[in-house]
Design a protein around this motif. Structure first.
Motif, PDB file in Angstrom:
ATOM      1  N   TRP A  15       0.826  -1.233   0.000  1.00  0.00           N
ATOM      2  CA  TRP A  15       0.000   0.000   0.000  1.00  0.00           C
ATOM      3  C   TRP A  15       0.845   1.261   0.000  1.00  0.00           C
ATOM      4  CZ3 TRP A  15      -4.578  -0.167  -1.535  1.00  0.00           C
ATOM      5  CH2 TRP A  15      -5.387  -1.264  -1.282  1.00  0.00           C
ATOM      6  N   TRP A  16       1.895   1.219   0.739  1.00  0.00           N
ATOM      7  CA  TRP A  16       2.737   2.449   0.866  1.00  0.00           C
ATOM      8  C   TRP A  16       3.288   2.881  -0.494  1.00  0.00           C
ATOM      9  CZ3 TRP A  16       7.972   2.793  -0.153  1.00  0.00           C
ATOM     10  CH2 TRP A  16       8.631   1.612  -0.411  1.00  0.00           C
ATOM     11  N   LEU A  17       3.621   1.857  -1.311  1.00  0.00           N
ATOM     12  CA  LEU A  17       4.154   2.189  -2.646  1.00  0.00           C
ATOM     13  C   LEU A  17       3.109   2.875  -3.516  1.00  0.00           C
ATOM     14  CD1 LEU A  17       6.290  -0.942  -3.588  1.00  0.00           C
ATOM     15  CD2 LEU A  17       7.076   1.427  -3.435  1.00  0.00           C
ATOM     16  N   TRP A  18       1.890   2.290  -3.432  1.00  0.00           N
ATOM     17  CA  TRP A  18       0.820   2.878  -4.269  1.00  0.00           C
ATOM     18  C   TRP A  18       0.440   4.272  -3.786  1.00  0.00           C
ATOM     19  CZ3 TRP A  18       1.020   0.588  -8.458  1.00  0.00           C
ATOM     20  CH2 TRP A  18       1.264  -0.768  -8.537  1.00  0.00           C
ATOM     21  N   SER A  19       0.478   4.414  -2.459  1.00  0.00           N
ATOM     22  CA  SER A  19       0.142   5.746  -1.922  1.00  0.00           C
ATOM     23  C   SER A  19       1.183   6.764  -2.383  1.00  0.00           C
ATOM     24  CB  SER A  19       0.041   5.690  -0.401  1.00  0.00           C
ATOM     25  OG  SER A  19       1.036   6.465   0.213  1.00  0.00           O
ATOM     26  N   MET A  20       2.469   6.286  -2.373  1.00  0.00           N
ATOM     27  CA  MET A  20       3.506   7.215  -2.816  1.00  0.00           C
ATOM     28  C   MET A  20       3.339   7.542  -4.299  1.00  0.00           C
ATOM     29  SD  MET A  20       7.601   7.016  -2.201  1.00  0.00           S
ATOM     30  CE  MET A  20       8.098   6.119  -3.628  1.00  0.00           C
ATOM     31  N   LEU A  21       3.020   6.515  -5.100  1.00  0.00           N
ATOM     32  CA  LEU A  21       2.832   6.763  -6.538  1.00  0.00           C
ATOM     33  C   LEU A  21       1.701   7.760  -6.787  1.00  0.00           C
ATOM     34  CD1 LEU A  21       3.567   6.040  -9.471  1.00  0.00           C
ATOM     35  CD2 LEU A  21       1.811   4.243  -9.356  1.00  0.00           C
ATOM     36  N   GLY A  22       0.566   7.503  -6.065  1.00  0.00           N
ATOM     37  CA  GLY A  22      -0.579   8.441  -6.216  1.00  0.00           C
ATOM     38  C   GLY A  22      -0.185   9.862  -5.828  1.00  0.00           C
ATOM     39  N   GLY A  23       0.556   9.961  -4.691  1.00  0.00           N
ATOM     40  CA  GLY A  23       0.996  11.298  -4.215  1.00  0.00           C
ATOM     41  C   GLY A  23       1.875  11.982  -5.244  1.00  0.00           C
ATOM     42  N   MET A  24       2.776  11.198  -5.870  1.00  0.00           N
ATOM     43  CA  MET A  24       3.690  11.792  -6.854  1.00  0.00           C
ATOM     44  C   MET A  24       2.941  12.295  -8.080  1.00  0.00           C
ATOM     45  SD  MET A  24       6.520  11.734  -5.389  1.00  0.00           S
ATOM     46  CE  MET A  24       5.849  11.559  -3.754  1.00  0.00           C
TER      47      MET A  24
ATOM     48  N   VAL B  49       1.220  18.823  -0.543  1.00  0.00           N
ATOM     49  CA  VAL B  49       0.731  17.530  -1.029  1.00  0.00           C
ATOM     50  C   VAL B  49       1.889  16.550  -1.142  1.00  0.00           C
ATOM     51  CG1 VAL B  49      -0.246  16.350  -3.042  1.00  0.00           C
ATOM     52  CG2 VAL B  49      -1.258  18.485  -2.223  1.00  0.00           C
ATOM     53  N   PHE B  50       3.016  17.073  -1.660  1.00  0.00           N
ATOM     54  CA  PHE B  50       4.184  16.212  -1.818  1.00  0.00           C
ATOM     55  C   PHE B  50       4.646  15.663  -0.468  1.00  0.00           C
ATOM     56  CE2 PHE B  50       8.836  15.779  -1.953  1.00  0.00           C
ATOM     57  CZ  PHE B  50       8.946  14.817  -2.947  1.00  0.00           C
ATOM     58  N   ILE B  51       4.750  16.551   0.496  1.00  0.00           N
ATOM     59  CA  ILE B  51       5.253  16.148   1.813  1.00  0.00           C
ATOM     60  C   ILE B  51       4.283  15.184   2.482  1.00  0.00           C
ATOM     61  CG2 ILE B  51       5.734  17.016   4.140  1.00  0.00           C
ATOM     62  CD1 ILE B  51       6.673  19.629   2.591  1.00  0.00           C
ATOM     63  N   ILE B  52       2.968  15.531   2.373  1.00  0.00           N
ATOM     64  CA  ILE B  52       1.973  14.662   3.022  1.00  0.00           C
ATOM     65  C   ILE B  52       1.990  13.273   2.390  1.00  0.00           C
ATOM     66  CG2 ILE B  52      -0.504  14.291   3.366  1.00  0.00           C
ATOM     67  CD1 ILE B  52      -0.653  17.425   3.625  1.00  0.00           C
ATOM     68  N   SER B  53       2.114  13.237   1.078  1.00  0.00           N
ATOM     69  CA  SER B  53       2.103  11.928   0.421  1.00  0.00           C
ATOM     70  C   SER B  53       3.333  11.121   0.812  1.00  0.00           C
ATOM     71  CB  SER B  53       2.002  12.071  -1.087  1.00  0.00           C
ATOM     72  OG  SER B  53       3.181  12.642  -1.604  1.00  0.00           O
ATOM     73  N   LEU B  54       4.470  11.808   0.914  1.00  0.00           N
ATOM     74  CA  LEU B  54       5.686  11.116   1.362  1.00  0.00           C
ATOM     75  C   LEU B  54       5.508  10.586   2.782  1.00  0.00           C
ATOM     76  CD1 LEU B  54       8.959  12.974   0.360  1.00  0.00           C
ATOM     77  CD2 LEU B  54       8.300  10.624  -0.136  1.00  0.00           C
ATOM     78  N   ALA B  55       5.017  11.490   3.655  1.00  0.00           N
ATOM     79  CA  ALA B  55       4.840  11.124   5.056  1.00  0.00           C
ATOM     80  C   ALA B  55       3.844   9.966   5.187  1.00  0.00           C
ATOM     81  CB  ALA B  55       4.364  12.345   5.847  1.00  0.00           C
ATOM     82  N   GLY B  56       2.776  10.081   4.371  1.00  0.00           N
ATOM     83  CA  GLY B  56       1.741   9.049   4.410  1.00  0.00           C
ATOM     84  C   GLY B  56       2.293   7.691   3.993  1.00  0.00           C
ATOM     85  N   SER B  57       3.065   7.707   2.923  1.00  0.00           N
ATOM     86  CA  SER B  57       3.575   6.428   2.441  1.00  0.00           C
ATOM     87  C   SER B  57       4.561   5.824   3.446  1.00  0.00           C
ATOM     88  CB  SER B  57       4.219   6.577   1.064  1.00  0.00           C
ATOM     89  OG  SER B  57       5.245   7.546   1.102  1.00  0.00           O
ATOM     90  N   VAL B  58       5.343   6.664   4.108  1.00  0.00           N
ATOM     91  CA  VAL B  58       6.262   6.156   5.127  1.00  0.00           C
ATOM     92  C   VAL B  58       5.466   5.590   6.305  1.00  0.00           C
ATOM     93  CG1 VAL B  58       8.010   6.853   6.812  1.00  0.00           C
ATOM     94  CG2 VAL B  58       8.146   7.673   4.475  1.00  0.00           C
ATOM     95  N   GLY B  59       4.366   6.291   6.641  1.00  0.00           N
ATOM     96  CA  GLY B  59       3.499   5.816   7.726  1.00  0.00           C
ATOM     97  C   GLY B  59       2.934   4.434   7.398  1.00  0.00           C
ATOM     98  N   LEU B  60       2.475   4.301   6.151  1.00  0.00           N
ATOM     99  CA  LEU B  60       1.917   3.018   5.720  1.00  0.00           C
ATOM    100  C   LEU B  60       2.976   1.924   5.753  1.00  0.00           C
ATOM    101  CD1 LEU B  60      -0.380   4.102   2.760  1.00  0.00           C
ATOM    102  CD2 LEU B  60      -1.094   3.000   4.896  1.00  0.00           C
TER     103      LEU B  60
END
Lengths: 474, 135
Positions: free
Chosen positions: A62-71, A88-99
């Motif tokens: 999931w984290w990979l897909w979240s990062m891809l979507g964020g990018m 958005v960039f930072i949140i998506s990065l942070a989110g994917s790391v969280g996942l």
């Protein structure tokens, strides 16, 4: 602190308009593009490694897909130049790391800790203070999720150290009041300003060179025109000299035979050379009168040429009594009137100051006015009046003639111009009035006219009693 | 007037000479005027005049010596340096009159000479007055 507003003030409003905010945004977006590129490369690398089975995760990706979507979202926002792009960039990065943390059980925790540093550093690099704090808070929030799944020692193991690092970074960033990005933006901003300024400098220099070139051209043209003007003036002066020479010669050549004509006819008509009958005397007198008229025309042309060339000289005397000077003029006037039913009246006070001036020229002015009045008045009265008014002596010649329309008042003072009536009358050169006016002006006085059609005319001359512009000539 | 003054008039225009002669004889009633029709050997001819002229009238545009040159000769001559010399000319532009004054003429009379004014002018000349009747 090195905020944008500490940079030197640019005078040119163009720079203010291009604005640091826009420039910061440009810089941010460029950096974001690099970061997105790195992230996507990392993503692709991860997918490749997973698919090769060399590197596996126990949970779903999931984290990979979240990062891809964020990018992708970040890229879209960059294209739209949206101001929320860095967030958005930072949140998506942070989110994917969280996942990633959520789904990872492995004991090998260090790569993940370092991954946490990425969004924090990005936040520091791209965002302002409050955004950095927000970013830093996002990470513990993500770790809270981990807390739900994990026991405390594991959490401390996995989260406390990166959280501490982030916290320290945040505090440092906060304390230095601003962040590295601001310094960088300021530097880039200053560089771009300098670039733009030097570009403007070159443009201005180019403009200046063009202007100088134009100026040189204009100067050349001016010099050329000056030469032409000089030549034209030379020609005009030459023409004027020739005119003066011609007039002098003409005057000389015409006056010499007139000397014979006038004197011989007068000798004959005087009877000195023998008896003359009445008819002969009359004809001889007419010949004399015509000769004198011709002489006065020559004199008028000569006068106007002197006036126009500025070479009129007055022979100034003191103590001219105009009451005496007008007497022969009145005789001439009566001779012109002959049998016309016109009364010529002379009106002057007993006490009249004497004036300073050119006796002959003053008489000439009055003679011109009187002879005009006598020529144009067919019945009624002509009054020559002298009187003092303040420091001026006023000469007025008032007639009951046809009058002059107001629109012709100035025409009569122009050289070689006569009114239609004057032309019909067929006498004179039309020079008498212009000459008289210029003579009056040469005395420091003025000559003007009050008249209307059918109202008669009143010509007035005002002469200063002691004209300051005249000095008695020896 | 017991003895009429001796007048000399130099002019190459025969009409002008005749007018002067008639003015002197008819208007002034004097015996006459000595006339030169050119300025050749001018000073010698003036010297040879007896009695010497009291008033000399000079035309300006005359050959071989013009009026200014003749005046110079007279002024340089012991006998005529104080003789009254009047310019008699048809050239009456301002600058020409100025030149006459500067050259040292005792007066100037413009052609045409007015028959009515000539006697009075002559009287003023003889009284030693500088006359500038330039019109």
């Amino acid at each position: 602190m090195l905020p944008q507003n500490a940079s030197p003030k640019i005078i040119d409003p163009k720079f203010e308009m291009s604005g640091p905010a826009t420039m910061n945004q440009d810089v941010r977006e460029r950096q974001l593009e690099y970061l997105v590129a790195i992230s996507v490369s990392g993503f692709v690398l991860s997918v490749m490694m997973i698919s090769l089975g060399r590197f596996s995760f126990s949970q779903s990706h999931w984290w990979l897909w979240s990062m891809l979507g964020g990018m992708v979202l970040t890229l879209v926002l960059i294209a739209r130049r949206h101001k929320l792009t860095p967030h958005v960039f930072i949140i998506s990065l942070a989110g994917s790391v969280g996942l990633l943390l959520w789904g990872t059980d492995t004991d090998n925790r260090w790569p993940y800790f370092f991954m946490l540093v990425v969004p924090a550093a990005t936040g520091l690099l791209l965002s302002r203070r409050w955004e950095t704090i927000l970013t830093s808070l996002l990470i513990p929030a993500a770790l809270l999720i981990v807390l739900v799944k994990t026991d405390l020692p594991t959490l401390i193991d996995r989260a406390v150290i990166p959280c501490g690092v982030l916290l320290i970074l945040t505090v440092v960033s906060y304390l230095k009041e601003g962040n590295t990005s601001e310094l960088m933006y300021w530097a880039v901003d200053a560089h771009q300003k300098a670039e733009r300024r030097s570009k403007m400098y070159y443009e201005q220099r180019e403009q200046l060179e063009t202007a100088l070139h134009d100026l040189r051209l204009a100067n050349d043209q001016l010099a050329h025109m000056n030469t032409a003007l000089g030549e034209a003036r030379e020609q005009a002066e030459q023409a004027n000299r020739i005119k003066s020479m011609f007039l002098a010669a003409m005057s000389h050549e015409l006056r010499t035979p007139l000397n014979g004509i006038l004197n011989f006819t007068q000798f004959v008509s005087s009877g000195m050379l023998g008896a003359v009958n009445e008819k002969q005397a009359e004809v001889l007198q007419k010949a004399t009168a015509n000769g004198e008229h011709l002489l006065s025309l020559i004199n008028d042309v000569l006068d106007i040429s002197k006036i126009e060339s500025g070479s009129l000289t007055l022979f100034v005397e003191e103590g001219i009594n105009l009451k005496e000077e007008v007497l022969p003029v009145l005789d001439t006037g009566r001779a012109i009137l002959k049998n016309k039913p016109v009364q010529l009246v002379f009106d002057a006070p007993a006490e009249l100051p004497v004036v300073r001036g050119d006796r002959r020229r003053l008489r000439q002015i009055i003679l011109n006015l009187i002879s005009n009045a006598c020529k144009f008045t067919d019945e009624g009265q002509i009054t020559l009046k002298l009187h003092q008014q303040d420091n001026e002596l006023i000469i007025s010649v008032k007639d009951t003639g046809p009058g002059i329309a107001p629109e012709d008042h100035e025409t009569v003072f122009e050289t070689f111009r006569q009114t239609e009536r004057g032309l019909k009358h067929g006498q004179g050169t039309g020079l008498g009035l212009p000459i008289s006016r210029r003579l009056a002006e040469a005395h420091g006085g003025r000559l003007w006219l009050e008249s209307d059609l059918g109202q008669g005319a009143n010509f007035l001359v005002a002469l200063p009693i002691t004209s300051p512009i005249l000095t008695p000539s020896g | 007037m017991a003895v009429s003054p001796v007048l000399l008039y130099v002019d190459d225009d025969s009409t002008s000479r005749q007018v002067m002669e008639m003015l002197v004889t008819y208007s002034l009633g004097w015996p006459g005027v000595v006339l030169f029709e050119d300025s050749e050997n001018f000073i010698e001819r003036v010297e040879s005049l007896s009695p010497a002229p009291d008033v000399i009238f000079l035309d300006i545009h005359i050959q071989p010596h013009d009026g200014f040159a003749m005046l110079k000769m007279l002024r340089a001559h012991k006998k005529f340096s104080r003789t009254t010399v009047i310019a008699l000319t048809a050239s009456v532009m301002n600058e020409e009159v100025d030149l006459l004054k500067k050259a040292g003429f005792d007066g100037g009379i413009a052609k045409p000479i007015s028959m009515n004014e000539f006697p009075e002018l002559m009287q003023r000349v003889l009284n030693g007055e500088k006359i500038w009747h330039i019109r």
